[in-house]
Design a protein around this motif. Structure first.
Motif, PDB file in Angstrom:
ATOM      1  N   ASN A  87       5.854   3.145   4.096  1.00  0.00           N
ATOM      2  CA  ASN A  87       6.627   2.132   4.810  1.00  0.00           C
ATOM      3  C   ASN A  87       5.896   0.793   4.879  1.00  0.00           C
ATOM      4  OD1 ASN A  87       8.737   3.912   5.278  1.00  0.00           O
ATOM      5  ND2 ASN A  87       7.965   4.544   7.280  1.00  0.00           N
ATOM      6  N   LYS A  88       4.577   0.840   4.869  1.00  0.00           N
ATOM      7  CA  LYS A  88       3.822  -0.409   4.985  1.00  0.00           C
ATOM      8  C   LYS A  88       3.491  -1.015   3.626  1.00  0.00           C
ATOM      9  CE  LYS A  88      -0.122  -2.572   7.296  1.00  0.00           C
ATOM     10  NZ  LYS A  88       0.757  -3.602   7.919  1.00  0.00           N
ATOM     11  N   TYR A  89       3.118  -0.162   2.656  1.00  0.00           N
ATOM     12  CA  TYR A  89       2.630  -0.689   1.377  1.00  0.00           C
ATOM     13  C   TYR A  89       3.487  -0.311   0.167  1.00  0.00           C
ATOM     14  CZ  TYR A  89      -1.608  -1.580   4.082  1.00  0.00           C
ATOM     15  OH  TYR A  89      -2.509  -2.009   5.028  1.00  0.00           O
ATOM     16  N   ARG A  90       4.440   0.618   0.363  1.00  0.00           N
ATOM     17  CA  ARG A  90       5.330   1.085  -0.699  1.00  0.00           C
ATOM     18  C   ARG A  90       4.634   1.942  -1.748  1.00  0.00           C
ATOM     19  NH1 ARG A  90       6.763  -4.151   0.147  1.00  0.00           N
ATOM     20  NH2 ARG A  90       5.743  -4.869  -1.745  1.00  0.00           N
ATOM     21  N   ALA A  91       3.322   2.126  -1.627  1.00  0.00           N
ATOM     22  CA  ALA A  91       2.571   2.954  -2.569  1.00  0.00           C
ATOM     23  C   ALA A  91       1.229   3.300  -1.922  1.00  0.00           C
ATOM     24  CB  ALA A  91       2.361   2.231  -3.896  1.00  0.00           C
ATOM     25  N   GLY A  92       0.475   4.155  -2.586  1.00  0.00           N
ATOM     26  CA  GLY A  92      -0.828   4.537  -2.052  1.00  0.00           C
ATOM     27  C   GLY A  92      -1.119   5.993  -2.329  1.00  0.00           C
ATOM     28  N   HIS A 123       6.178  10.875  -5.955  1.00  0.00           N
ATOM     29  CA  HIS A 123       6.661   9.940  -4.943  1.00  0.00           C
ATOM     30  C   HIS A 123       5.869   8.630  -5.032  1.00  0.00           C
ATOM     31  CE1 HIS A 123       9.072  13.039  -2.847  1.00  0.00           C
ATOM     32  NE2 HIS A 123       8.096  13.848  -3.197  1.00  0.00           N
ATOM     33  N   PRO A 124       6.337   7.566  -4.388  1.00  0.00           N
ATOM     34  CA  PRO A 124       5.575   6.306  -4.398  1.00  0.00           C
ATOM     35  C   PRO A 124       4.164   6.468  -3.853  1.00  0.00           C
ATOM     36  CG  PRO A 124       7.807   5.915  -3.626  1.00  0.00           C
ATOM     37  CD  PRO A 124       7.649   7.396  -3.723  1.00  0.00           C
ATOM     38  N   VAL A 125       3.989   7.294  -2.817  1.00  0.00           N
ATOM     39  CA  VAL A 125       2.659   7.657  -2.327  1.00  0.00           C
ATOM     40  C   VAL A 125       2.304   9.017  -2.919  1.00  0.00           C
ATOM     41  CG1 VAL A 125       1.289   8.292  -0.301  1.00  0.00           C
ATOM     42  CG2 VAL A 125       2.825   6.325  -0.203  1.00  0.00           C
ATOM     43  N   TRP A 126       1.207   9.074  -3.644  1.00  0.00           N
ATOM     44  CA  TRP A 126       0.781  10.321  -4.268  1.00  0.00           C
ATOM     45  C   TRP A 126       0.029  11.198  -3.263  1.00  0.00           C
ATOM     46  CZ3 TRP A 126      -1.793   8.691  -9.568  1.00  0.00           C
ATOM     47  CH2 TRP A 126      -0.804   8.148 -10.399  1.00  0.00           C
ATOM     48  N   ALA A 127       0.246  12.497  -3.366  1.00  0.00           N
ATOM     49  CA  ALA A 127      -0.594  13.475  -2.668  1.00  0.00           C
ATOM     50  C   ALA A 127      -1.664  13.945  -3.655  1.00  0.00           C
ATOM     51  CB  ALA A 127       0.243  14.660  -2.183  1.00  0.00           C
TER      52      ALA A 127
END
Length: 319
Positions: free
Chosen positions: A287-292, A304-308
């Motif tokens: 929600n804050k950075y759209r990725a990470g 997903h946009p944020v990887w696990a």
């Protein structure tokens, strides 16, 4: 004291003859895997500003079937840390000896407890470990430890920072700048420092793996930033956490780093060490950075946009 210091820290210098300053630090997780003889692939370090690149995705896909093996090795590393003698004892006997722990305590007492009883050093390490995942209230820390003044608590922490026994993680704004007068987190730079109190003093609890993971990743990122811009670790200008509009925290906010094509920002990271339910945690970064990247225990999910990504693999990508 010179013999003890040499025994504890010798050989952990910075990389490259071009560096004017060499940090004497414990082994990284990558070093630990190498010297412990574990036959696990070692993905190359990633660019700090591009940790979700196609090359990184390919490297992670290659080792996806080994996530449980990396998890086991990571937990072993978090139990012994990276001091060379500690690693040797743990690999050869299965545990770090009480004698070495007392040597380590003696080194810390000489540097930190010049004005107090030696027993205060394990209590300080225990208190910092307990509070590591939250911004540190130094005044409350001093009251809880019976220091009698905020100044004494600040002096003890400053000494620990100056000997590289800890690294400060200040709050940062959306431009990567430290927020004035905001409370900082304080991470112990080696996992064994967090174990020392419970192994030498009755009444202190063992550090939890999620806390050890966050501290280890913070140290790895701080040293990676220092390799990109020499001196940042010494001056305490490396990592930092941030707050979202809803008051949630992201453990490692983007900070500026020099590249061959100008200044870029590091990939936002969050350490949770979870085995399920990771998507709800990832939404804070998304929600804050759209990725990470969310550092998990043993979940690898790049859809997903944020990887696990399992924490040990994040550590290898950093160092």
């Amino acid at each position: 004291m010179e013999d003890i210091t040499a025994d504890l820290l010798a050989g952990r210098a910075g990389h490259g003859d071009h560096r004017r300053i060499r940090h004497v630090m414990p082994m990284s997780f990558r070093d630990y895997l190498t010297v412990s003889g574990r036959a696990l692939p070692l993905p190359p370090p990633a660019q700090l500003w591009d940790m979700q690149s196609a090359d990184v995705r390919e490297q992670l896909d290659v080792v996806s079937f080994l996530v449980d093996d990396y998890d086991q090795a990571w937990q072993e590393y978090l139990r012994c840390g990276g001091f060379p003698r500690a690693v040797y004892e743990h690999v050869t006997t299965g545990a770090v000896s009480p004698g070495y722990l007392r040597d380590l305590e003696a080194w810390l007492v000489a540097d930190l407890a010049q004005d107090e009883a030696p027993d205060s050093v394990p209590l300080l390490l225990n208190a910092l470990s307990d509070r590591a995942t939250s911004p540190l209230n130094v005044a409350k820390l001093g009251r809880d430890l019976g220091y009698g003044s905020r100044e004494l608590g600040e002096r003890r922490i400053t000494r620990l920072l100056s000997t590289f026994g800890a690294v400060r993680c200040p709050q940062r704004d959306d431009h990567g700048r430290a927020v004035p007068r905001a409370q900082a987190k304080c991470y112990l730079t080696d996992p064994l420092l967090a174990w020392l109190p419970s192994r030498l003093r009755a009444g202190t609890g063992e550090p939890p793996m999620p806390t050890l993971t966050e501290m280890a990743l913070g140290t790895s990122l701080a040293l990676a930033l220092d390799r990109k811009q020499e001196g940042r670790f010494t001056y305490g200008d490396t990592i930092g956490y941030t707050r979202t509009e809803s008051g949630r925290e992201v453990d490692f906010a983007p900070v500026p780093v020099p590249t061959g094509s100008g200044t870029r920002s590091t990939t936002p990271l969050e350490g949770k060490w979870v085995s399920h339910g990771w998507r709800s945690e990832a939404l804070v970064i998304e929600n804050k950075y759209r990725a990470g990247i969310l550092a998990t225990r043993n979940i690898l999910d790049l859809t997903h946009p944020v990887w696990a990504v399992p924490a040990p693999l994040v550590a290898l990508l950093l160092r």
